[in-house]
Motif scaffolding. Sequence first.
Motif, PDB file in Angstrom:
ATOM      1  N   HIS A   7      44.084  50.261  33.727  1.00 42.30           N
ATOM      2  CA  HIS A   7      42.815  50.156  34.457  1.00 42.30           C
ATOM      3  C   HIS A   7      41.790  49.349  33.664  1.00 42.30           C
ATOM      4  N   GLU A  10      42.677  45.731  33.964  1.00 46.96           N
ATOM      5  CA  GLU A  10      42.268  45.253  35.285  1.00 46.96           C
ATOM      6  C   GLU A  10      40.758  45.040  35.353  1.00 46.96           C
ATOM      7  N   MET A  11      40.006  45.943  34.722  1.00 48.11           N
ATOM      8  CA  MET A  11      38.557  45.824  34.703  1.00 48.11           C
ATOM      9  C   MET A  11      38.128  44.555  33.958  1.00 48.11           C
ATOM     10  N   GLN A  13      39.907  41.866  33.536  1.00 45.15           N
ATOM     11  CA  GLN A  13      40.301  40.727  34.355  1.00 45.15           C
ATOM     12  C   GLN A  13      39.301  40.509  35.495  1.00 45.15           C
ATOM     13  N   ALA A  14      38.890  41.575  36.133  1.00 46.53           N
ATOM     14  CA  ALA A  14      37.909  41.473  37.213  1.00 46.53           C
ATOM     15  C   ALA A  14      36.572  40.955  36.693  1.00 46.53           C
ATOM     16  N   ARG A  16      36.127  38.924  34.156  1.00 46.07           N
ATOM     17  CA  ARG A  16      36.259  37.481  33.929  1.00 46.07           C
ATOM     18  C   ARG A  16      36.170  36.717  35.248  1.00 46.07           C
ATOM     19  N   ALA A  17      36.825  37.230  36.275  1.00 47.22           N
ATOM     20  CA  ALA A  17      36.761  36.594  37.591  1.00 47.22           C
ATOM     21  C   ALA A  17      35.326  36.619  38.117  1.00 47.22           C
ATOM     22  N   LEU A  18      34.655  37.734  37.934  1.00 51.41           N
ATOM     23  CA  LEU A  18      33.273  37.864  38.381  1.00 51.41           C
ATOM     24  C   LEU A  18      32.377  36.814  37.713  1.00 51.41           C
ATOM     25  N   TYR A  21      33.007  33.551  39.439  1.00 49.38           N
ATOM     26  CA  TYR A  21      32.397  33.536  40.768  1.00 49.38           C
ATOM     27  C   TYR A  21      30.888  33.352  40.669  1.00 49.38           C
TER      28      TYR A  21
END
Length: 84
Positions: A7, A10-11, A13-14, A16-18, A21
């Motif tokens: 988790h 995943e956090m 990774q999210a 970095r994507a954020l 964006y």
Amino acid sequence: MRRTRKHLEEMAQAARALALYAEDLHAFLSEHPLAAERVAREVEEAVGELRGLASRLYALEARLKAPYEDNSAVALRRELFGEV
């Protein structure tokens, strides 16, 4: 522990994507100021949610680390962030 580690990965990774964006949206809205006005409230709400999540995770980390830190670290965090 394995599930928690997954988790957290995943956090990260999210997050970095954020960041990507947000940078893309910032660039787009810099070129389209009228669009920026239309989404200003949504962006403000998203920022509030992100700050809340960051604060929640910081508090979790601080709570878990507290038994392992010396009093000077606790005092410094209290002074800087008004927490703990």
